[in-house]
Design a protein around this motif. Structure first.
Motif, PDB file in Angstrom:
ATOM      1  N   UNK A   9       0.856  -1.181   0.000  1.00  0.00           N
ATOM      2  CA  UNK A   9       0.000   0.000   0.000  1.00  0.00           C
ATOM      3  C   UNK A   9       0.894   1.234   0.000  1.00  0.00           C
ATOM      4  N   UNK A  10       0.697   2.112  -0.975  1.00  0.00           N
ATOM      5  CA  UNK A  10       1.500   3.320  -1.126  1.00  0.00           C
ATOM      6  C   UNK A  10       0.561   4.518  -1.108  1.00  0.00           C
ATOM      7  N   UNK A  11       0.774   5.429  -0.156  1.00  0.00           N
ATOM      8  CA  UNK A  11      -0.070   6.640  -0.063  1.00  0.00           C
ATOM      9  C   UNK A  11      -1.558   6.308  -0.077  1.00  0.00           C
ATOM     10  N   UNK A  12      -1.959   5.288   0.660  1.00  0.00           N
ATOM     11  CA  UNK A  12      -3.366   4.884   0.787  1.00  0.00           C
ATOM     12  C   UNK A  12      -3.960   4.284  -0.479  1.00  0.00           C
ATOM     13  N   UNK A  13      -3.133   3.906  -1.450  1.00  0.00           N
ATOM     14  CA  UNK A  13      -3.585   3.183  -2.640  1.00  0.00           C
ATOM     15  C   UNK A  13      -2.808   1.877  -2.721  1.00  0.00           C
ATOM     16  N   UNK A  14      -3.430   0.873  -3.328  1.00  0.00           N
ATOM     17  CA  UNK A  14      -2.825  -0.448  -3.384  1.00  0.00           C
ATOM     18  C   UNK A  14      -2.075  -0.645  -4.689  1.00  0.00           C
ATOM     19  N   UNK A  15      -0.872  -1.189  -4.574  1.00  0.00           N
ATOM     20  CA  UNK A  15      -0.051  -1.511  -5.739  1.00  0.00           C
ATOM     21  C   UNK A  15      -0.703  -2.662  -6.481  1.00  0.00           C
ATOM     22  N   UNK A  16      -0.938  -2.462  -7.795  1.00  0.00           N
ATOM     23  CA  UNK A  16      -1.619  -3.477  -8.595  1.00  0.00           C
ATOM     24  C   UNK A  16      -0.744  -4.001  -9.729  1.00  0.00           C
ATOM     25  N   UNK A  44      -1.617   1.905  -9.308  1.00  0.00           N
ATOM     26  CA  UNK A  44      -2.100   1.978  -7.929  1.00  0.00           C
ATOM     27  C   UNK A  44      -3.601   2.187  -7.967  1.00  0.00           C
ATOM     28  N   UNK A  45      -4.346   1.373  -7.211  1.00  0.00           N
ATOM     29  CA  UNK A  45      -5.803   1.434  -7.193  1.00  0.00           C
ATOM     30  C   UNK A  45      -6.297   1.569  -5.757  1.00  0.00           C
ATOM     31  N   UNK A  46      -7.535   2.010  -5.610  1.00  0.00           N
ATOM     32  CA  UNK A  46      -8.103   2.246  -4.279  1.00  0.00           C
ATOM     33  C   UNK A  46      -8.720   1.016  -3.637  1.00  0.00           C
ATOM     34  N   UNK A  47      -9.044  -0.004  -4.419  1.00  0.00           N
ATOM     35  CA  UNK A  47      -9.760  -1.172  -3.923  1.00  0.00           C
ATOM     36  C   UNK A  47      -8.775  -2.279  -3.568  1.00  0.00           C
ATOM     37  N   UNK A  48      -8.818  -2.769  -2.335  1.00  0.00           N
ATOM     38  CA  UNK A  48      -7.885  -3.811  -1.894  1.00  0.00           C
ATOM     39  C   UNK A  48      -8.046  -5.101  -2.700  1.00  0.00           C
ATOM     40  N   UNK A  49      -9.246  -5.365  -3.205  1.00  0.00           N
ATOM     41  CA  UNK A  49      -9.459  -6.566  -4.002  1.00  0.00           C
ATOM     42  C   UNK A  49      -8.693  -6.530  -5.325  1.00  0.00           C
ATOM     43  N   UNK A  50      -8.308  -5.340  -5.772  1.00  0.00           N
ATOM     44  CA  UNK A  50      -7.554  -5.195  -7.021  1.00  0.00           C
ATOM     45  C   UNK A  50      -6.047  -5.182  -6.798  1.00  0.00           C
ATOM     46  N   UNK A  51      -5.611  -5.268  -5.545  1.00  0.00           N
ATOM     47  CA  UNK A  51      -4.185  -5.233  -5.234  1.00  0.00           C
ATOM     48  C   UNK A  51      -3.491  -6.487  -5.754  1.00  0.00           C
ATOM     49  N   UNK A  52      -2.261  -6.337  -6.172  1.00  0.00           N
ATOM     50  CA  UNK A  52      -1.460  -7.480  -6.607  1.00  0.00           C
ATOM     51  C   UNK A  52      -1.021  -8.249  -5.376  1.00  0.00           C
ATOM     52  N   UNK A  53      -1.321  -9.524  -5.336  1.00  0.00           N
ATOM     53  CA  UNK A  53      -0.859 -10.387  -4.250  1.00  0.00           C
ATOM     54  C   UNK A  53       0.516 -10.903  -4.651  1.00  0.00           C
ATOM     55  N   UNK A  54       1.497 -10.594  -3.837  1.00  0.00           N
ATOM     56  CA  UNK A  54       2.885 -10.927  -4.125  1.00  0.00           C
ATOM     57  C   UNK A  54       3.273 -12.132  -3.285  1.00  0.00           C
ATOM     58  N   UNK A  55       3.698 -13.192  -3.954  1.00  0.00           N
ATOM     59  CA  UNK A  55       4.041 -14.434  -3.281  1.00  0.00           C
ATOM     60  C   UNK A  55       5.539 -14.494  -3.014  1.00  0.00           C
ATOM     61  N   UNK A  56       5.914 -14.655  -1.788  1.00  0.00           N
ATOM     62  CA  UNK A  56       7.275 -14.870  -1.298  1.00  0.00           C
ATOM     63  C   UNK A  56       8.042 -13.571  -1.084  1.00  0.00           C
ATOM     64  N   UNK A  57       9.013 -13.647  -0.215  1.00  0.00           N
ATOM     65  CA  UNK A  57       9.845 -12.487   0.088  1.00  0.00           C
ATOM     66  C   UNK A  57      10.713 -12.081  -1.099  1.00  0.00           C
ATOM     67  N   UNK A  58      11.129 -13.050  -1.896  1.00  0.00           N
ATOM     68  CA  UNK A  58      11.937 -12.732  -3.083  1.00  0.00           C
ATOM     69  C   UNK A  58      11.148 -11.868  -4.049  1.00  0.00           C
ATOM     70  N   UNK A  59       9.906 -12.233  -4.317  1.00  0.00           N
ATOM     71  CA  UNK A  59       9.063 -11.439  -5.216  1.00  0.00           C
ATOM     72  C   UNK A  59       8.690 -10.100  -4.590  1.00  0.00           C
ATOM     73  N   UNK A  60       8.496 -10.084  -3.268  1.00  0.00           N
ATOM     74  CA  UNK A  60       8.223  -8.821  -2.581  1.00  0.00           C
ATOM     75  C   UNK A  60       9.381  -7.848  -2.804  1.00  0.00           C
ATOM     76  N   UNK A  61      10.589  -8.333  -2.680  1.00  0.00           N
ATOM     77  CA  UNK A  61      11.759  -7.485  -2.912  1.00  0.00           C
ATOM     78  C   UNK A  61      11.779  -6.954  -4.345  1.00  0.00           C
TER      79      UNK A  61
END
Length: 87
Positions: A9-16, A44-61
């Motif tokens: 979440x960046x500035x109250x919007x979700x990374x998609x 970046x979108x306002x709806x949490x359901x549209x957020x990209x789900x990032x799997x694993x710490x490697x992908x998070x990085x």
């Protein structure tokens, strides 16, 4: 190793994720690594359901590095970043 999923979440919007469009600002090509000279536009979108789900710490990085590089090279204005673990 523990596996986990995250959203960012960046500035109250979700990374998609990224779009197919590129940012017109060229990136520097010098340094230790050969990087692309342009970058994709981050979404970046306002709806949490549209957020990209990032799997694993490697992908998070990897996704964090995209956001960081956008801040550094593309003038993305960030006042708050949250890494949220999701099940």
């Amino acid at each position: 190793m523990l596996t986990a999923n995250f959203i960012i979440k960046v500035n109250d919007s979700y990374y998609a994720g990224e779009s197919e469009d590129t940012v017109p600002t060229p990136r520097p090509k010098d340094g230790w690594y050969c990087n692309r000279s342009e970058s994709s536009v981050l979404i970046f979108l306002n709806n949490i359901e549209d957020a990209k789900v990032i799997e694993s710490l490697t992908n998070l990085n990897s996704h964090w590095q995209r956001i960081y590089n956008s801040m550094r090279y593309d003038d993305l204005k960030v006042s708050k970043i949250e890494f949220i673990r999701v099940e």
